[in-house]
Design a protein around this motif. Sequence first.
Motif, PDB file in Angstrom:
ATOM      1  N   GLU A  38       0.848  -1.207   0.000  1.00 12.78           N
ATOM      2  CA  GLU A  38       0.000   0.000   0.000  1.00 12.78           C
ATOM      3  C   GLU A  38       0.874   1.245   0.000  1.00 12.78           C
ATOM      4  O   GLU A  38       0.529   2.257  -0.603  1.00 12.78           O
ATOM      5  N   GLN A  39       2.006   1.165   0.728  1.00  8.51           N
ATOM      6  CA  GLN A  39       2.919   2.303   0.770  1.00  8.51           C
ATOM      7  C   GLN A  39       3.544   2.554  -0.598  1.00  8.51           C
ATOM      8  O   GLN A  39       3.668   3.697  -1.027  1.00  8.51           O
ATOM      9  N   VAL A  40       3.917   1.469  -1.278  1.00  6.61           N
ATOM     10  CA  VAL A  40       4.516   1.604  -2.612  1.00  6.61           C
ATOM     11  C   VAL A  40       3.554   2.331  -3.542  1.00  6.61           C
ATOM     12  O   VAL A  40       3.924   3.282  -4.240  1.00  6.61           O
ATOM     13  N   VAL A  41       2.295   1.894  -3.528  1.00  4.15           N
ATOM     14  CA  VAL A  41       1.298   2.499  -4.419  1.00  4.15           C
ATOM     15  C   VAL A  41       1.004   3.935  -3.984  1.00  4.15           C
ATOM     16  O   VAL A  41       0.871   4.835  -4.819  1.00  4.15           O
ATOM     17  N   ALA A  42       0.940   4.168  -2.662  1.00  3.26           N
ATOM     18  CA  ALA A  42       0.688   5.521  -2.158  1.00  3.26           C
ATOM     19  C   ALA A  42       1.798   6.474  -2.595  1.00  3.26           C
ATOM     20  O   ALA A  42       1.531   7.580  -3.079  1.00  3.26           O
ATOM     21  N   ILE A  43       3.054   6.041  -2.445  1.00  5.88           N
ATOM     22  CA  ILE A  43       4.202   6.871  -2.848  1.00  5.88           C
ATOM     23  C   ILE A  43       4.129   7.196  -4.336  1.00  5.88           C
ATOM     24  O   ILE A  43       4.258   8.347  -4.756  1.00  5.88           O
ATOM     25  N   LEU A  44       3.930   6.150  -5.139  1.00  2.00           N
ATOM     26  CA  LEU A  44       3.898   6.344  -6.594  1.00  2.00           C
ATOM     27  C   LEU A  44       2.803   7.321  -7.001  1.00  2.00           C
ATOM     28  O   LEU A  44       3.012   8.181  -7.851  1.00  2.00           O
ATOM     29  N   ASN A  45       1.641   7.195  -6.368  1.00  3.87           N
ATOM     30  CA  ASN A  45       0.526   8.031  -6.791  1.00  3.87           C
ATOM     31  C   ASN A  45       0.687   9.485  -6.352  1.00  3.87           C
ATOM     32  O   ASN A  45       0.310  10.395  -7.088  1.00  3.87           O
ATOM     33  N   ILE A  46       1.275   9.701  -5.186  1.00  2.00           N
ATOM     34  CA  ILE A  46       1.577  11.082  -4.765  1.00  2.00           C
ATOM     35  C   ILE A  46       2.586  11.695  -5.736  1.00  2.00           C
ATOM     36  O   ILE A  46       2.407  12.801  -6.246  1.00  2.00           O
ATOM     37  N   TYR A  47       3.627  10.915  -6.034  1.00  2.00           N
ATOM     38  CA  TYR A  47       4.685  11.377  -6.935  1.00  2.00           C
ATOM     39  C   TYR A  47       4.166  11.597  -8.363  1.00  2.00           C
ATOM     40  O   TYR A  47       4.350  12.673  -8.951  1.00  2.00           O
ATOM     41  N   LEU A  48       3.492  10.595  -8.925  1.00  2.00           N
ATOM     42  CA  LEU A  48       3.028  10.708 -10.317  1.00  2.00           C
ATOM     43  C   LEU A  48       1.967  11.801 -10.460  1.00  2.00           C
ATOM     44  O   LEU A  48       1.940  12.518 -11.461  1.00  2.00           O
ATOM     45  N   GLY A  49       1.118  11.929  -9.441  1.00  2.00           N
ATOM     46  CA  GLY A  49       0.092  12.976  -9.473  1.00  2.00           C
ATOM     47  C   GLY A  49       0.714  14.367  -9.543  1.00  2.00           C
ATOM     48  O   GLY A  49       0.313  15.208 -10.358  1.00  2.00           O
ATOM     49  N   ALA A  50       1.726  14.593  -8.711  1.00  2.00           N
ATOM     50  CA  ALA A  50       2.398  15.901  -8.688  1.00  2.00           C
ATOM     51  C   ALA A  50       3.110  16.179 -10.012  1.00  2.00           C
ATOM     52  O   ALA A  50       3.040  17.285 -10.554  1.00  2.00           O
ATOM     53  N   MET A  51       3.771  15.161 -10.556  1.00  2.00           N
ATOM     54  CA  MET A  51       4.519  15.349 -11.807  1.00  2.00           C
ATOM     55  C   MET A  51       3.572  15.577 -12.987  1.00  2.00           C
ATOM     56  O   MET A  51       3.836  16.401 -13.865  1.00  2.00           O
ATOM     57  N   ALA A  52       2.451  14.863 -12.994  1.00  2.00           N
ATOM     58  CA  ALA A  52       1.465  15.030 -14.071  1.00  2.00           C
ATOM     59  C   ALA A  52       0.937  16.465 -14.088  1.00  2.00           C
ATOM     60  O   ALA A  52       0.721  17.054 -15.149  1.00  2.00           O
ATOM     61  N   GLU A  53       0.767  17.021 -12.890  1.00  2.00           N
ATOM     62  CA  GLU A  53       0.283  18.393 -12.784  1.00  2.00           C
ATOM     63  C   GLU A  53       1.296  19.374 -13.399  1.00  2.00           C
ATOM     64  O   GLU A  53       0.921  20.255 -14.181  1.00  2.00           O
ATOM     65  N   VAL A  54       2.561  19.195 -13.061  1.00  2.00           N
ATOM     66  CA  VAL A  54       3.605  20.077 -13.604  1.00  2.00           C
ATOM     67  C   VAL A  54       3.673  19.937 -15.128  1.00  2.00           C
ATOM     68  O   VAL A  54       3.723  20.941 -15.861  1.00  2.00           O
ATOM     69  N   ILE A  55       3.660  18.712 -15.620  1.00  2.00           N
ATOM     70  CA  ILE A  55       3.752  18.480 -17.075  1.00  2.00           C
ATOM     71  C   ILE A  55       2.562  19.132 -17.780  1.00  2.00           C
ATOM     72  O   ILE A  55       2.712  19.735 -18.847  1.00  2.00           O
ATOM     73  N   GLY A  56       1.396  19.067 -17.158  1.00  2.00           N
ATOM     74  CA  GLY A  56       0.201  19.722 -17.716  1.00  2.00           C
ATOM     75  C   GLY A  56       0.357  21.232 -17.784  1.00  2.00           C
ATOM     76  O   GLY A  56      -0.025  21.863 -18.773  1.00  2.00           O
ATOM     77  N   GLU A  57       0.961  21.814 -16.732  1.00  2.00           N
ATOM     78  CA  GLU A  57       1.169  23.278 -16.718  1.00  2.00           C
ATOM     79  C   GLU A  57       2.046  23.731 -17.883  1.00  2.00           C
ATOM     80  O   GLU A  57       1.853  24.809 -18.427  1.00  2.00           O
ATOM     81  N   TYR A  58       3.004  22.897 -18.263  1.00  2.00           N
ATOM     82  CA  TYR A  58       3.910  23.233 -19.375  1.00  2.00           C
ATOM     83  C   TYR A  58       3.384  22.704 -20.711  1.00  2.00           C
ATOM     84  O   TYR A  58       4.083  22.738 -21.702  1.00  2.00           O
ATOM     85  N   ARG A  59       2.154  22.221 -20.729  1.00  2.00           N
ATOM     86  CA  ARG A  59       1.493  21.709 -21.933  1.00  2.00           C
ATOM     87  C   ARG A  59       2.243  20.539 -22.570  1.00  2.00           C
ATOM     88  O   ARG A  59       2.264  20.389 -23.783  1.00  2.00           O
ATOM     89  N   GLY A  60       2.879  19.733 -21.724  1.00  2.00           N
ATOM     90  CA  GLY A  60       3.467  18.502 -22.234  1.00  2.00           C
ATOM     91  C   GLY A  60       2.384  17.446 -22.298  1.00  2.00           C
ATOM     92  O   GLY A  60       1.309  17.588 -21.709  1.00  2.00           O
ATOM     93  N   SER A  61       2.654  16.396 -23.055  1.00  2.00           N
ATOM     94  CA  SER A  61       1.681  15.321 -23.190  1.00  2.00           C
ATOM     95  C   SER A  61       2.281  14.046 -22.606  1.00  2.00           C
ATOM     96  O   SER A  61       3.326  13.581 -23.069  1.00  2.00           O
ATOM     97  N   ILE A  62       1.650  13.528 -21.555  1.00  2.00           N
ATOM     98  CA  ILE A  62       2.178  12.307 -20.930  1.00  2.00           C
ATOM     99  C   ILE A  62       1.843  11.124 -21.819  1.00  2.00           C
ATOM    100  O   ILE A  62       0.683  10.865 -22.106  1.00  2.00           O
TER     101      ILE A  62
END
Lengths: 221, 221
Positions: A38-62
Motif C-alpha cells: 500500500e505504501q509503494v502504491v501511495a508513494i507512486l501516486n503522490i509522486y506521479l500525481g504531482a509530476m502530471a500536474e507540472v507536465i500539464g502546466e507546461y502543456r506537455g503530453s504524458i
Amino acid sequence: TLLASPEGRQLGGERRTLTILISDLRGFSTLCEGLGPEQVVAILNIYLGAMAEVIGEYRGSINEFIGDAILAVFGAPVPQEDHPERAVACAIAMQRAMGRVNAELAEHGLPALEMGIGVHTGEVVVGNIGSNKRAKYGVVGRHVNLTSRIESYTVGGQVLISESAARALGDRLRTRGCFEVRPKGVREPITIHDVTGVDGPFAIHMTEEPAEWRVLAEPQP
Amino acid sequence: TLLASPEGRQLGGERRTLTILISDLRGFSTLCEGLGPEQVVAILNIYLGAMAEVIGEYRGSINEFIGDAILAVFGAPVPQEDHPERAVACAIAMQRAMGRVNAELAEHGLPALEMGIGVHTGEVVVGNIGSNKRAKYGVVGRHVNLTSRIESYTVGGQVLISESAARALGDRLRTRGCFEVRPKGVREPITIHDVTGVDGPFAIHMTEEPAEWRVLAEPQP
C-alpha cells in the motif's frame, strides 16, 4: 493499401521533430523492498500525481507511466514551436516540485524520493499505435531510446539534456557544464548538458544549491 | 491515512507473485530509419495486433505497449495457478505467430521483424498506479526490471526465461540449455534458460529448427 489494417481501419503515421522527456526515480525498486505494497502504491501516486500536474502546466503530453518512469512529449499531438524550451523548463519545475512531494511523503511517514530527468530533441514517428483494442497516440524511433539513455546517466535531482535540446535553447540555457558519453548502441559519443536553469520567457532555475556545486559550474576538463 | 490520497481517493496495493513477459523487436529503431512513417505505424500495428491476440488466447494481461515493446503479466488481475506455464507457452506461441506476421508484412512489401522475449516469475506490487486523471492497473518492483534485463539478452526468435520460471515448469520445460549472466544492478549472477518448448497441458514447441541448433541443444560449458 499500406494505410489500411486488415480490418479496414485507417492507420496514420507522421515524422515529427519533438522534445522527449523521460524521468525515473533513483533506487525505487530497492526502496520498495522495505515497504508495504500500500505504501509503494501511495508513494507512486503522490509522486506521479504531482509530476502530471507540472507536465500539464507546461502543456506537455504524458505518453505513459511505466512503473515509476514517465515518458512525456512536447510538440505533439499539438505542434509547439518552443517545445525544447518548454520541456527543459518543465524538467526543472518537476525537480523543484520534488520538495513538495517529499514533504507530503514525510507527513505520511513515507521515505523521500530522488528523481533523474533526461530531455532530448529529435525526429520521431508519431501515430496511433497498438492493437485494435488498445491503440493510442504514441512515439517511436531511436530518439526515444536515446532519451532513455540520457536519463540513465542522471543522479537524483539532475536534469541532463542532449546537444540538440541545448542548441535549441541557445544562450537561455544555464548549465553546470557538459560531458561526453558513449551510450550502448550509439555509434558516436554524444554531449550531455547538466542543466541548472532556463532564462527568457520560461525563466526557471533549480533551487538554491550547495556552495561547492557553484564552484564546479564550469565545464570539466 | 496512508491509503487515502490527498483528494480522499482510496489507494490499493498488493504484493503478488506473477509471471511477467516482456517482448521487444530486434533492431526496430534502425529499421525505422529507412521507412516512411506510415510504414512504421503499419508494421507496428500488424505486429502488436497479432501479439495481443496471442496474449489474449493465453489469458495474459497486456500492461503496456511501449513503442515496439510489450509488457504483459500472467496471474493478475485475475489469479492463475498456472501463470508461469501460461506465460512460457504464450511466449512460444508469440514466436510462432511471427511467421504469419512476417508473411502479412511481405504481402504489403514491408520488411520482416525479429522479436526476443524474456519471461520471469517473481513477487511484485500491483495496484492502480498513476495520477488522478490517468491511473491504471500496473505492476512495479525489481522483478519487472529483471524481466527487462533477461529480455535484453535475447536474439531474434528467442525465448529466455529465468530460473524461477523454469523451476515452476519443472520437467515440462524443453530448452536448448542454460547460461549465467550478471545483469547491471543485480548482485548475484542469474541463470537463464533458452526455451524450445513446453510439454503437458499447454504443449507447444518452436517450429522446426535448423539442424545445427539441435546439435547445440546441450548446455554450453
